[in-house]
Design a protein around this motif. Sequence first.
Motif, short mmCIF file in Angstrom:
data_model
loop_
_atom_site.label_atom_id
_atom_site.label_comp_id
_atom_site.label_asym_id
_atom_site.label_seq_id
_atom_site.Cartn_x
_atom_site.Cartn_y
_atom_site.Cartn_z
N ALA A 133 7.90 -11.20 -8.49
CA ALA A 133 6.83 -11.77 -7.68
C ALA A 133 6.63 -10.92 -6.43
N GLN A 134 5.43 -10.94 -5.88
CA GLN A 134 5.15 -10.16 -4.67
C GLN A 134 6.07 -10.55 -3.53
N SER A 135 6.36 -11.84 -3.39
CA SER A 135 7.25 -12.28 -2.31
C SER A 135 8.64 -11.70 -2.47
N ALA A 136 9.12 -11.57 -3.70
CA ALA A 136 10.44 -10.98 -3.94
C ALA A 136 10.43 -9.49 -3.59
N ARG A 137 9.35 -8.81 -3.96
CA ARG A 137 9.25 -7.38 -3.63
C ARG A 137 9.19 -7.18 -2.12
N ASP A 138 8.40 -8.00 -1.45
CA ASP A 138 8.29 -7.87 0.00
C ASP A 138 9.61 -8.19 0.70
N SER A 139 10.34 -9.13 0.16
CA SER A 139 11.66 -9.46 0.71
C SER A 139 12.62 -8.28 0.57
N MET A 140 12.57 -7.62 -0.58
CA MET A 140 13.38 -6.40 -0.79
C MET A 140 13.05 -5.34 0.25
N SER A 185 9.99 -3.00 14.71
CA SER A 185 8.68 -3.68 14.69
C SER A 185 7.84 -3.32 13.47
N ALA A 186 8.48 -3.11 12.34
CA ALA A 186 7.75 -2.76 11.12
C ALA A 186 7.67 -3.96 10.18
N THR A 187 6.55 -4.06 9.52
CA THR A 187 6.39 -5.00 8.42
C THR A 187 5.88 -4.19 7.24
N GLY A 188 5.95 -4.76 6.07
CA GLY A 188 5.50 -3.97 4.94
C GLY A 188 5.18 -4.78 3.71
N ARG A 189 4.70 -4.05 2.75
CA ARG A 189 4.33 -4.62 1.45
C ARG A 189 4.82 -3.64 0.39
N LEU A 190 5.51 -4.19 -0.61
CA LEU A 190 6.05 -3.36 -1.68
C LEU A 190 5.25 -3.62 -2.95
N GLY A 191 4.57 -2.58 -3.36
CA GLY A 191 3.82 -2.66 -4.62
C GLY A 191 4.67 -2.14 -5.76
N VAL A 192 4.04 -1.90 -6.87
CA VAL A 192 4.75 -1.40 -8.05
C VAL A 192 4.96 0.11 -7.94
N ARG A 193 4.00 0.81 -7.36
CA ARG A 193 4.10 2.27 -7.26
C ARG A 193 4.27 2.77 -5.83
N PHE A 194 3.82 1.97 -4.85
CA PHE A 194 3.85 2.40 -3.46
C PHE A 194 4.35 1.27 -2.57
N PHE A 195 4.81 1.67 -1.39
CA PHE A 195 5.08 0.68 -0.34
C PHE A 195 4.30 1.08 0.89
N THR A 196 3.95 0.09 1.67
CA THR A 196 3.19 0.32 2.90
C THR A 196 3.95 -0.29 4.05
N LEU A 197 4.13 0.49 5.11
CA LEU A 197 4.77 0.02 6.33
C LEU A 197 3.74 0.06 7.45
N VAL A 198 3.75 -0.95 8.30
CA VAL A 198 2.81 -1.04 9.41
C VAL A 198 3.58 -1.48 10.64
N GLY A 199 3.24 -0.88 11.78
CA GLY A 199 3.90 -1.28 13.02
C GLY A 199 3.21 -0.73 14.25
#
Length: 147
Positions: free
Chosen positions: A79-86, A98-112
């Motif tokens: 699930a997306q929530s599990a990936r984001d938790s990882m 101060s970073a947050t992020g999103r983990l996709g299947v091929r890429f991750f994105t960090l924002v801060g």
Amino acid sequence: METTKLTDSDDQRAVAAAILASNLSSKEVRQVTQLRQRSGRLIEECVQEVLRMRPTVVRRYVFIGSVASENMEELRALAQSARDSMLATGIEKIGLESATGRLGVRFFTLVGDERFNASLREIGKEAIEAQLRTHVSRAVIDATSDG
């Protein structure tokens, strides 16, 4: 010229001081004057309200990294929530501020913010990508072996 519309000389002086101190534009002086005339509030309150209307610039920094290809199918099953938790756990382990992020299947994105940008520079983009890739690989193995 806008200050002359104020009948109180103390108000005129306060606006003149605000013009010098805060570099008020003619439009802002007009707003202060109108606000004072219409609301009857103290001139200092009117100046502060107009100053709060100024736009603020917020810089956000974005970093996009790739995920190891051998984990794609396992990541897709989570699930997306599990990936984001990882990813959040990896961010914390690396010490990205101060970073947050999103983990996709091929890429991750960090924002801060600026602190995140400083962390990017200090740790290094390549090192961050490698460390997060390793972390995600291990976390996927752990997650899939538990289930």
